[in-house]
Scaffold this motif. Structure first.
Motif, short mmCIF file in Angstrom:
data_model
loop_
_atom_site.label_atom_id
_atom_site.label_comp_id
_atom_site.label_asym_id
_atom_site.label_seq_id
_atom_site.Cartn_x
_atom_site.Cartn_y
_atom_site.Cartn_z
N GLY A 163 0.81 -1.22 0.00
CA GLY A 163 0.00 0.00 0.00
C GLY A 163 0.84 1.26 0.00
O GLY A 163 0.38 2.32 -0.45
N GLU A 164 2.06 1.18 0.50
CA GLU A 164 2.98 2.31 0.48
C GLU A 164 3.70 2.44 -0.86
O GLU A 164 4.52 3.34 -1.05
CB GLU A 164 4.05 2.14 1.58
CG GLU A 164 3.52 2.27 2.98
CD GLU A 164 4.58 2.00 4.03
OE1 GLU A 164 5.68 1.51 3.69
OE2 GLU A 164 4.31 2.28 5.20
N GLY A 165 3.43 1.50 -1.77
CA GLY A 165 4.08 1.55 -3.08
C GLY A 165 5.44 0.88 -3.12
O GLY A 165 6.20 1.06 -4.07
N ARG A 166 5.76 0.09 -2.10
CA ARG A 166 7.06 -0.60 -2.06
C ARG A 166 7.04 -1.81 -2.99
O ARG A 166 6.00 -2.39 -3.26
CB ARG A 166 7.35 -1.06 -0.63
CG ARG A 166 7.30 0.04 0.42
CD ARG A 166 8.60 0.78 0.59
NE ARG A 166 9.69 -0.07 0.97
CZ ARG A 166 10.00 -0.40 2.22
NH1 ARG A 166 9.28 0.03 3.22
NH2 ARG A 166 11.03 -1.18 2.45
N LYS A 167 8.23 -2.19 -3.46
CA LYS A 167 8.39 -3.39 -4.28
C LYS A 167 8.59 -4.57 -3.33
O LYS A 167 9.70 -4.83 -2.87
CB LYS A 167 9.57 -3.22 -5.22
CG LYS A 167 9.33 -2.17 -6.30
CD LYS A 167 10.57 -1.82 -7.08
CE LYS A 167 11.09 -2.98 -7.87
NZ LYS A 167 12.25 -2.61 -8.73
N VAL A 168 7.51 -5.25 -3.02
CA VAL A 168 7.51 -6.30 -2.01
C VAL A 168 6.86 -7.56 -2.56
O VAL A 168 5.99 -7.49 -3.43
CB VAL A 168 6.80 -5.81 -0.71
CG1 VAL A 168 5.35 -5.49 -0.97
CG2 VAL A 168 6.95 -6.79 0.42
N LEU A 169 7.29 -8.69 -2.04
CA LEU A 169 6.75 -9.99 -2.44
C LEU A 169 6.36 -10.74 -1.17
O LEU A 169 7.11 -10.73 -0.19
CB LEU A 169 7.80 -10.78 -3.22
CG LEU A 169 7.38 -12.14 -3.72
CD1 LEU A 169 7.88 -12.32 -5.14
CD2 LEU A 169 7.97 -13.22 -2.85
N LEU A 170 5.20 -11.37 -1.19
CA LEU A 170 4.73 -12.23 -0.11
C LEU A 170 4.84 -13.68 -0.55
O LEU A 170 4.27 -14.06 -1.58
CB LEU A 170 3.27 -11.91 0.23
CG LEU A 170 2.55 -12.88 1.15
CD1 LEU A 170 3.16 -12.85 2.57
CD2 LEU A 170 1.06 -12.57 1.21
N ALA A 171 5.61 -14.47 0.18
CA ALA A 171 5.67 -15.91 -0.05
C ALA A 171 4.97 -16.54 1.14
O ALA A 171 5.51 -16.60 2.24
CB ALA A 171 7.12 -16.39 -0.14
N ALA A 172 3.72 -16.94 0.94
CA ALA A 172 2.86 -17.37 2.04
C ALA A 172 2.62 -18.87 2.01
O ALA A 172 2.05 -19.40 1.05
CB ALA A 172 1.52 -16.64 1.98
N LEU A 173 3.04 -19.53 3.06
CA LEU A 173 2.78 -20.95 3.24
C LEU A 173 1.38 -21.10 3.82
O LEU A 173 1.09 -20.58 4.90
CB LEU A 173 3.83 -21.55 4.19
CG LEU A 173 3.74 -23.04 4.44
CD1 LEU A 173 3.94 -23.83 3.16
CD2 LEU A 173 4.80 -23.44 5.47
N VAL A 174 0.49 -21.74 3.07
CA VAL A 174 -0.88 -21.99 3.52
C VAL A 174 -0.98 -23.45 3.88
O VAL A 174 -0.92 -24.32 3.01
CB VAL A 174 -1.91 -21.61 2.43
CG1 VAL A 174 -3.32 -21.93 2.88
CG2 VAL A 174 -1.78 -20.13 2.06
N GLU A 175 -1.06 -23.72 5.18
CA GLU A 175 -1.11 -25.10 5.66
C GLU A 175 -2.54 -25.52 5.94
O GLU A 175 -3.38 -24.69 6.31
CB GLU A 175 -0.30 -25.22 6.96
CG GLU A 175 1.16 -24.91 6.79
CD GLU A 175 1.91 -24.98 8.10
OE1 GLU A 175 2.85 -25.78 8.17
OE2 GLU A 175 1.56 -24.22 9.04
N ALA A 176 -2.78 -26.80 5.79
CA ALA A 176 -4.09 -27.35 6.14
C ALA A 176 -4.32 -27.14 7.64
O ALA A 176 -3.39 -27.17 8.42
CB ALA A 176 -4.15 -28.83 5.81
N PRO A 177 -5.57 -26.87 8.04
CA PRO A 177 -5.84 -26.66 9.45
C PRO A 177 -5.53 -27.92 10.27
O PRO A 177 -5.70 -29.04 9.79
CB PRO A 177 -7.31 -26.32 9.51
CG PRO A 177 -7.88 -26.67 8.17
CD PRO A 177 -6.76 -26.77 7.21
N ALA A 178 -5.04 -27.69 11.48
CA ALA A 178 -4.74 -28.81 12.38
C ALA A 178 -6.06 -29.46 12.81
O ALA A 178 -7.04 -28.78 13.10
CB ALA A 178 -3.97 -28.32 13.59
N LEU A 179 -6.06 -30.76 12.85
CA LEU A 179 -7.27 -31.49 13.25
C LEU A 179 -7.27 -31.80 14.72
O LEU A 179 -6.36 -31.95 15.39
CB LEU A 179 -7.40 -32.78 12.45
CG LEU A 179 -7.53 -32.57 10.94
CD1 LEU A 179 -7.54 -33.91 10.23
CD2 LEU A 179 -8.77 -31.80 10.61
#
Length: 126
Positions: free
Chosen positions: A110-126
């Motif tokens: 939102g600030e206009g920065r050159k940024v990358l998000l590498a997001a690990l999406v894990e299955a919910p714990a049972l």
């Protein structure tokens, strides 16, 4: 006084929860790489244990100043040796749990920065 929401020209994380992430209101149930330059792609890892040097070398190819790594449901750090390609290119790297990484990405993008998000999406714990 009437308030208007900020309108960002970049991809924005609009929601997250156990086993899912939403970018611009589109929900995904797999790990993602989201860039403030408008690119969004799957990230080939479903668990923290799936990570390795090749995945971080791929991130080093991005034209960004900073990479925010969302390590999943809890804070975990990648091996320092895996970060060598990022260090060589002088790309900043921060590790957070995925919810914190999503919030941080949104602020920086939102600030206009050159940024990358590498997001690990894990299955919910049972």
């Amino acid at each position: 006084m009437k308030f208007q929401p900020d309108k960002s020209d970049t991809l924005t994380v609009t929601g997250y929860g156990p086993g899912w992430l939403a970018v611009d209101k589109q929900t995904y149930s797999h790990s993602l790489v989201v860039s403030s330059n408008g690119s969004l792609q799957p990230w080939d890892c479903a668990r923290f244990e799936d990570l390795g040097p090749a995945l971080f070398a791929q991130l080093a190819e991005a034209d960004v100043e900073t990479i925010i790594f969302g390590s999943g449901n809890r804070l975990r750090f990648p091996s320092p040796a895996w970060l060598a390609p990022l260090i060589a290119k002088r790309i900043g790297f921060e590790t957070m749990d995925t919810p914190a990484a999503c919030r941080t990405y949104n602020v920086l993008a939102g600030e206009g920065r050159k940024v990358l998000l590498a997001a690990l999406v894990e299955a919910p714990a049972l």
